[in-house]
Write a protein that holds these residues in place. Structure first.
Motif, PDB file in Angstrom:
ATOM      1  N   GLU A  70      -4.526   5.561   2.197  1.00  0.00           N
ATOM      2  CA  GLU A  70      -3.933   6.088   0.968  1.00  0.00           C
ATOM      3  C   GLU A  70      -2.414   6.139   1.075  1.00  0.00           C
ATOM      4  N   VAL A  71      -1.911   6.547   2.224  1.00  0.00           N
ATOM      5  CA  VAL A  71      -0.468   6.613   2.439  1.00  0.00           C
ATOM      6  C   VAL A  71       0.140   5.200   2.426  1.00  0.00           C
ATOM      7  N   ILE A  72      -0.510   4.266   3.100  1.00  0.00           N
ATOM      8  CA  ILE A  72      -0.019   2.890   3.112  1.00  0.00           C
ATOM      9  C   ILE A  72      -0.062   2.290   1.711  1.00  0.00           C
ATOM     10  N   ALA A  73      -1.127   2.553   0.967  1.00  0.00           N
ATOM     11  CA  ALA A  73      -1.247   2.034  -0.395  1.00  0.00           C
ATOM     12  C   ALA A  73      -0.135   2.587  -1.284  1.00  0.00           C
ATOM     13  N   ASN A  74       0.202   3.862  -1.090  1.00  0.00           N
ATOM     14  CA  ASN A  74       1.296   4.456  -1.856  1.00  0.00           C
ATOM     15  C   ASN A  74       2.621   3.761  -1.541  1.00  0.00           C
ATOM     16  N   LEU A  75       2.871   3.538  -0.269  1.00  0.00           N
ATOM     17  CA  LEU A  75       4.098   2.854   0.136  1.00  0.00           C
ATOM     18  C   LEU A  75       4.192   1.467  -0.481  1.00  0.00           C
ATOM     19  N   ARG A  76       3.101   0.720  -0.400  1.00  0.00           N
ATOM     20  CA  ARG A  76       3.097  -0.636  -0.974  1.00  0.00           C
ATOM     21  C   ARG A  76       3.281  -0.594  -2.484  1.00  0.00           C
ATOM     22  N   ALA A  77       2.682   0.377  -3.147  1.00  0.00           N
ATOM     23  CA  ALA A  77       2.790   0.469  -4.602  1.00  0.00           C
ATOM     24  C   ALA A  77       4.227   0.737  -5.031  1.00  0.00           C
ATOM     25  N   ILE A  78       4.945   1.540  -4.263  1.00  0.00           N
ATOM     26  CA  ILE A  78       6.335   1.834  -4.613  1.00  0.00           C
ATOM     27  C   ILE A  78       7.185   0.579  -4.536  1.00  0.00           C
ATOM     28  N   TYR A  79       7.064  -0.184  -3.469  1.00  0.00           N
ATOM     29  CA  TYR A  79       7.875  -1.394  -3.357  1.00  0.00           C
ATOM     30  C   TYR A  79       7.447  -2.444  -4.371  1.00  0.00           C
ATOM     31  N   ALA A  80       6.155  -2.502  -4.673  1.00  0.00           N
ATOM     32  CA  ALA A  80       5.692  -3.425  -5.716  1.00  0.00           C
ATOM     33  C   ALA A  80       6.284  -3.038  -7.071  1.00  0.00           C
ATOM     34  N   ALA A  81       6.432  -1.727  -7.323  1.00  0.00           N
ATOM     35  CA  ALA A  81       7.012  -1.277  -8.588  1.00  0.00           C
ATOM     36  C   ALA A  81       8.465  -1.725  -8.729  1.00  0.00           C
ATOM     37  N   PHE A  82       9.132  -1.947  -7.605  1.00  0.00           N
ATOM     38  CA  PHE A  82      10.494  -2.472  -7.626  1.00  0.00           C
ATOM     39  C   PHE A  82      10.523  -3.997  -7.651  1.00  0.00           C
ATOM     40  N   GLY A  83       9.362  -4.629  -7.611  1.00  0.00           N
ATOM     41  CA  GLY A  83       9.314  -6.082  -7.571  1.00  0.00           C
ATOM     42  C   GLY A  83       9.529  -6.653  -6.183  1.00  0.00           C
TER      43      GLY A  83
END
Length: 430
Positions: free
Chosen positions: A150-163
């Motif tokens: 869950e923590v890793i998924a959150n991290l990846r989602a944040i950077y994906a939100a920045f493109g």
């Protein structure tokens, strides 16, 4: 003239250069923080804010007395008989706050996130400062591998939100505390014949914390490390099962990763899962964010019972470097909706009063504060790229009608004072 201390910088309304580093303006910082906060909301993480000043023993116990942070990089402050530290990281303070305020008694796993400054006496370089800014999460109270994911998924989602999707997730397990002594002994035995080839720093680490030798950046030492005993070979059955479950869940979510048996963390409180998110855009110092599980930290800082936990920290300055490499355009200063122009001194009180009324309707409004002639006020409106100039002179005051000029088209319209807010684009009043 006083200037910023080396390794620190001002954040101004506009972007600027500070010691060779590009520092975005405050609109860009707010934009980045807003995206981070939005993703945290989606994942159910609640914000926590801890003091910049913490007891030095909290950091020494939590981070580890033999780490570079404690040995070389802390900024300390003495006050009477007490010694405090400008926080070099936020995980130990968050755990301290959770214990002090009994957050774990609220029930369930505690999902916490933070955004704020940290301080380390490092050598300043591109993307690295003595005062830097981090965001991160701390998920407290769960020992399940799903929490790691869950923590890793959150991290990846944040950077994906920045493109930012051209990243690499490195993954490893460093086992439990009971697994560590056997592996550390194996490392000391392996490195003993190479002592004369190690740097002074690495020789010290061989005595105090040989795990840190695995993340050396020295090219010759990297060659030696390549054949060192691999940490996963010394991991116990429970930790290995946990690691395999983490990988299974990552696979199910389609999150790619690279297993790196040499990946360790420079802070003592980590156990089991460790990870780093990297970007080649950052060069040799490629880490965007790093984290892992730290099940023993709470007890190290005073808890009477274990508190399983996992989290990460990400550098905002390094995020900006990645955004710049990707060519991402960040927001600058917002343009005024209107600039109020007084044609004479009698109209100046009107600009002051009307600005307040229009701002109450949600508009960004500016007017002249330098006593300039009305033509110079118009030039200032254009310089600020205002959408409209609202021009008022003696006749306009008498008639209650302003001249609203669209600065893009040049079209000018006579508008009653009562209709100004609507003409300038304000939403209708509720």
């Amino acid at each position: 003239m006083f200037k910023t201390i080396r390794g620190t910088f001002d954040v101004l309304p506009i972007a600027h250069d500070s010691g060779g580093s590009d520092i975005p303006g405050t609109p860009a910082w707010r934009h980045v923080e807003g995206i981070v906060q939005d993703q945290m909301r989606r994942f159910g993480f609640d914000e926590i804010r801890t003091p910049v000043l913490e007891p030095v023993d909290l950091v020494a116990r939590g981070v580890g007395g033999t780490t570079d942070i404690v040995q070389k990089e802390m900024f300390t402050v003495e006050r009477g008989r007490e010694t405090y530290v400008l926080r070099p990281e936020v995980t130990a303070p968050v755990v301290r706050a959770a214990l002090q305020h009994s957050l774990l008694q609220r029930g369930g796993a505690q999902r916490l996130f933070y955004i704020g400054p940290c301080f380390r006496a490092e050598r300043p370089q591109k993307g690295r400062f003595r005062q830097f800014h981090q965001f991160g999460v701390e998920l407290l109270g769960s020992d399940q591998p799903q929490a790691d994911v869950e923590v890793i998924a959150n991290l990846r989602a944040i950077y994906a939100a920045f493109g930012i999707t051209d990243t690499r997730l490195r993954l490893n397990t460093i086992g439990d505390a009971v697994d560590r002594p056997r592996y550390l002994d194996a490392l000391r035995t392996y490195f003993a014949p190479f002592v004369d080839e190690l740097t002074e720093t690495s020789r010290q680490r061989l005595d105090t914390n040989p795990l840190r030798l695995l993340d050396t950046k020295d090219p010759r030492e990297r060659e030696i490390v390549a054949d060192a005993p691999k940490l996963p070979d010394y991991v116990g059955e429970d930790a290995r099962a946990h690691y395999e479950a983490v990988k299974t869940h990552l696979d199910a979510l389609g999150i790619p990763y690279v297993e790196d048996p040499l990946l360790v963390r420079g802070i003592d409180y980590y156990t089991r899962t460790v990870f780093e998110l990297e970007s080649d855009a950052l060069g040799a110092q490629s880490a965007l964010a790093a984290g892992g599980r730290y099940d023993g930290l709470a007890e190290a800082v005073g808890s009477k019972t274990p508190v399983p936990a996992v989290g990460y920290a990400a550098g905002i300055e390094r995020l900006f470097l990645a955004l710049a490499d990707a060519g991402t355009e960040l927001p600058g200063l917002s343009r005024p909706d209107a600039f109020l122009v007084a044609m004479d001194d009698d109209a100046r009180p009107w600009t002051l009063q009307t600005a307040q009324a229009l701002r109450a309707r949600g508009l960004r409004v500016e007017f002249d504060l330098l006593g300039r002639a009305w033509r110079k006020q118009l030039k200032e409106a254009s310089r600020q790229d205002a959408r409209f100039a609202v021009i008022v002179g003696p006749d306009d005051l008498a008639s209650g009608v302003a001249q609203v000029k669209d600065l893009a088209s040049g079209e000018q319209t006579a508008t009653p004072f009562a209709d100004l807010a609507g003409a300038l684009g304000a939403a209708p009043e509720a």
